[in-house]
Design an enzyme around this catalytic site. Structure first.
Site, PDB file in Angstrom:
ATOM      1  N   ASP A   1       3.020   4.982  -5.616  1.00  0.00           N
ATOM      2  CA  ASP A   1       1.881   6.622  -5.574  1.00  0.00           C
ATOM      3  C   ASP A   1       2.231   6.945  -6.076  1.00  0.00           C
ATOM      4  O   ASP A   1       3.530   7.731  -5.428  1.00  0.00           O
ATOM      5  CB  ASP A   1       1.251   6.301  -4.130  1.00  0.00           C
TER       6      ASP A   1
ATOM      7  N   GLY B   1      -8.137   7.635   7.896  1.00  0.00           N
ATOM      8  CA  GLY B   1      -8.645   8.442   8.702  1.00  0.00           C
ATOM      9  C   GLY B   1      -9.660   8.205   9.271  1.00  0.00           C
ATOM     10  O   GLY B   1     -10.511   8.070   8.688  1.00  0.00           O
TER      11      GLY B   1
ATOM     12  N   ASP C   1       1.490  -1.420   0.102  1.00  0.00           N
ATOM     13  CA  ASP C   1      -0.236   0.256   0.325  1.00  0.00           C
ATOM     14  C   ASP C   1       0.766   1.767  -0.073  1.00  0.00           C
ATOM     15  O   ASP C   1       1.811   1.227   0.951  1.00  0.00           O
ATOM     16  CB  ASP C   1      -0.576   0.038   1.214  1.00  0.00           C
TER      17      ASP C   1
END
Length: 358
Positions: free
Chosen positions: A105, A199, A83
């Site tokens: 990413d 979050g 991730d």
């Protein structure tokens, strides 16, 4: 069945009509709990580890945990995914450690805080896909910067997140750029920015088009019908669990992404003051997601992955179908729900849809 790649799993999900949640793990207890749930649902699963989790648990420990769970549950297909990899070397070491899929990413630079430009993102992502595809490893890319359309701020996940104020253009993936990005990088799945954020705190009010741009997903899918889409920050903390947390000393505010009311600005203020009560050992501020947000709406058939030889692919497809249909025929797939009970009603006719919980 052992491990499979992200592309193999999402191709089958698109063909058979189900969404796939991805769960972050840090330790044995989490891995066992996720596999127990997957076994109860007779569903394939994606287990992913962040850079922080790899630093905390060590790649050797994670590798042996993954070896153990696929031995304990040999009938459950498992994708092991990196991730938010922050640079090509991070992705390469994950591949060496046995991950079957990696995320590059490139929406942020290698410091995982500074928004990157187009050339940088395309360059590092293509480098990883060129490298990974030689070994049959899947790659997820990201276009657009994750963050809140309400506040214009990013939300760090395990230290990975944009800092400073973000423009509206940065917070929304441009559909035309998405087409060009997929064409140039050859990614197997594309994470997009459309208003979700990492979050526990998501929205101060019921999500509408101004804070959750579902039209962006629809338009990207219209232009890229055969590309698997990924939505990060898809989980919420149910109100009943928030009440338990607070009953035993927690101070967790509620918001619309958590089935209640709240104030993300106050959450940002508390984090800045160092008053957050939920920091874990690996430095991640988020409570572990207690459950998946749900499953995506049914989709129609998709192309089957070309990874591996025809015999291996046919065996994989048969096992996946067996897992999905072992219990009382085809399972019902309800649309995923946000914490406030609003269901996601977008259809994805030919692509898989991955919900990243966080």
């Amino acid at each position: 069945m052992a491990r499979i790649t992200l592309r193999q799993l999402l191709d089958h999900a698109a063909e058979e009509g189900y969404g796939v949640p991805a769960f972050n793990i840090n330790n044995m207890e989490q891995a066992l709990a996720i596999m127990e749930a997957a076994d109860a649902c007779q569903a394939p699963v994606i287990m992913q580890a962040s850079r922080g989790a790899r630093a905390y648990a060590n790649d050797i420990m994670l590798k042996h945990m993954m070896d153990a769970v696929v031995e304990i549950y040999p009938h459950i297909p498992v994708c092991v995914h990196l991730d938010h990899g922050n640079d090509p070397s991070n992705c390469m070491t994950a591949i060496q450690a046995g991950f079957t899929s990696v995320m590059m990413d490139g929406s942020l630079k290698a410091d995982a805080k500074t928004p990157a430009d187009w050339a940088y993102n395309v360059g590092v992502t293509k480098m990883v896909t060129d490298m990974a595809h030689f070994g049959g490893i899947s790659v997820e890319g990201e276009l657009g910067v994750l963050g809140s359309l309400e506040t214009g701020m990013g939300e760090a996940e395990d230290g990975h997140g944009a800092e400073g104020k973000l423009s509206h253009d940065q917070l929304l993936t441009d559909p035309d750029e998405a087409v060009k990005f997929v064409r140039e990088t050859k990614v197997d799945a594309l994470a997009i920015a459309m208003g979700t954020s990492h979050g526990a705190y998501k929205f101060t009010r019921k999500p509408d088009g101004s804070v959750l741009a579902m039209n962006v997903i629809e338009e990207i899918h219209r232009k890229l019908p055969n590309t698997h889409l990924v939505m990060h920050g898809s989980s919420s903390v149910p109100i009943e669990l928030q009440e338990i947390i607070n009953k035993y000393g927690g101070q967790m505010e509620t918001d619309m992404g958590s089935a209640g009311r709240g104030n993300p600005a106050r959450h940002q203020e508390r984090r800045a003051q160092g008053q957050h009560r939920h920091r874990r050992q690996n430095g991640d501020d988020r409570p572990d997601p207690p459950r998946a947000a749900g499953r995506s709406k049914r989709v129609r058939s998709a192309q089957i992955s070309e990874a591996g030889d025809d015999g291996a692919d046919q065996a994989l497809q048969g096992t996946l179908r067996t897992v999905r249909h072992r219990r009382h025929g085809r399972p019902h797939h309800a649309p995923p729900r946000f914490g406030n009970g609003e269901a996601l009603q977008v259809r994805f006719p030919r692509s898989g849809f991955l919900l990243k919980l966080g």
